[in-house]
Design an enzyme around this catalytic site. Sequence first.
Site, PDB file in Angstrom:
ATOM      1  N   ASP A 294      24.059  -3.555 141.362  1.00 26.42           N
ATOM      2  CA  ASP A 294      24.919  -3.993 142.468  1.00 26.42           C
ATOM      3  C   ASP A 294      26.336  -4.073 141.935  1.00 26.42           C
ATOM      4  OD1 ASP A 294      26.143  -5.178 144.634  1.00 26.42           O
ATOM      5  OD2 ASP A 294      25.376  -7.175 144.178  1.00 26.42           O
ATOM      6  N   SER A 295      26.994  -2.934 141.916  1.00 31.08           N
ATOM      7  CA  SER A 295      28.309  -2.852 141.271  1.00 31.08           C
ATOM      8  C   SER A 295      29.408  -2.603 142.287  1.00 31.08           C
ATOM      9  CB  SER A 295      28.311  -1.710 140.262  1.00 31.08           C
ATOM     10  OG  SER A 295      28.323  -0.467 140.933  1.00 31.08           O
TER      11      SER A 295
END
Lengths: 316, 316
Positions: free
Chosen positions: B187-188
Amino acid sequence: MDTLQKGWFTEFSPDDLEVINNAASGDSKQLKSDGVEMGGAWPGQAFSLQVDEVLFHEKSKYQDVLVFKSRTYGNVLVLDGIIQCTERDEAAYQEMLAHLPMFAHPNPKRVLIIGGGDGGILREVLKHPSVEHVTMCEIDEMVIDVSKKWLPKMAAEFGNPKLNLFIGDGFEFLKAHKNEFDVVITDSSDPVGPAESLFGKSYYQLLSDALRDGGILSSQGECPWLDGNLIHTMNVFCKEIFANVKYAIGSVPTYTSGTMGYFVCSQERDVTTPARTLTSEEVQKWGLRFYNSSLHSAAFVLPTFVQQALEGKQSS
Amino acid sequence: MDTLQKGWFTEFSPDDLEVINNAASGDSKQLKSDGVEMGGAWPGQAFSLQVDEVLFHEKSKYQDVLVFKSRTYGNVLVLDGIIQCTERDEAAYQEMLAHLPMFAHPNPKRVLIIGGGDGGILREVLKHPSVEHVTMCEIDEMVIDVSKKWLPKMAAEFGNPKLNLFIGDGFEFLKAHKNEFDVVITDSSDPVGPAESLFGKSYYQLLSDALRDGGILSSQGECPWLDGNLIHTMNVFCKEIFANVKYAIGSVPTYTSGTMGYFVCSQERDVTTPARTLTSEEVQKWGLRFYNSSLHSAAFVLPTFVQQALEGKQSS
């Protein structure tokens, strides 16, 4: 933040724009409410496109008509401050609104388009070889004229001999046309301004009467993120008229919040399964950038909050 | 049009913002190119949210961190000028990125989250009763701190005893962790700034090594409307590593262009079909606003242009 300044066009919610314009003119009148109850408002958010050149900007009999060349989305048509289509992403909307009802029908011969003045829906409908006649009823001739000039890829079929073009009100047109069409597509602007009458039950009753046996309609169904009350209301009254009422969604980046909904209704047919399918080669040959036969069914599979909105059970 | 003025926050493409800032400072340097080749740019378009109050604005060791209370989207987290989440629509992203891999696995016990500092993915992962341990590796502690304070519904599970939290670089973390996890979720932010290393082949090789037999990964896969080159590149190298590489899409209004893509990969499993399904009652009990078991498979059915982009055949 004005709608057209410093080289950017900004699409504000109509109610926000009223506040901004009042502030600019020194008028102290403030916003009446946080959003138009029945759709067509998105307070507190705005989308902007960078403008290379304003190509056309006039008021027609019905609305403010703006066409500009954008830096990265091609030419853009704007009616009453709301983006109607851009050359870059128009296919996403035109293909879904046209091909969901067209492919749900095994043999569509007579098609009616209400609105659709940019010509994109007409272009898609005429890709179906079964089509013998297309009738279009568009209220604002200026939209057709500017599209022919500035959106030639959308307006490519206005010279097609299968087309009967009427300039006038769709609601009035339908009163005189019963039991005539296999598919009726309503390609309208938001329910504020000239398209307001196209979002009520009496309009859908007229649409039902205009369809032949086995006929199917599709209509732009606004954005489920923003217009929950409207789509619930429409879902309820459509179900009072049609045996099958379905709602599909698809991505359109330059429409508010980036998601568009589509109502597809029929008395007799299951609209969620295509009656005719295209191979990958055919998809390419038809020049389809968004629609394909697998996507047809998948588009009707809805996120939880959209299911809830249709049923009037909005979570927040 | 500045990023934070006249009561509105505007998200510009990083390259456009550079031009705007240079113009404001009198610097004559102009835009180098029309977009960053490998994703993370959207020249010529911008999205704005109306600001009620700036709650936090500081530079961390890694990035500019802004939290504001918006008029209509709740509190909003912005990193380096890009919207990461809003309270109003965060569920759309968190639920898809978390539940696509989690439900594709029959019995996920050990889960790794790379990034995810706002806590939303952690919250969704912990809804699965099979989960025994969640490890999170977030590079920027300030993101966690501001989320605990200003996004309490997302950051609700940082006190959960199943969580092992590491503050550090995900790429480095993975080098020391092999064959450990059933699900790894990346989850960047965009591939510009601290998350740049999380979009390359060597990172995906490390992810593959970190998975146990039958493991599944998901990663944010940018926007197919904007980042065609990036998703094509990622699709190609992921297929060199994993037997099953799939791409899903979903609507997220406050992400650029309103559509988010998700890569889901596995050596052994078909990720497009949920291994476990939820009834409507369970969807409600889990508080799911976006994900449901029917949507799981439908999300992998792609519009034509997305299929083409993945294959490197972009139409325009």
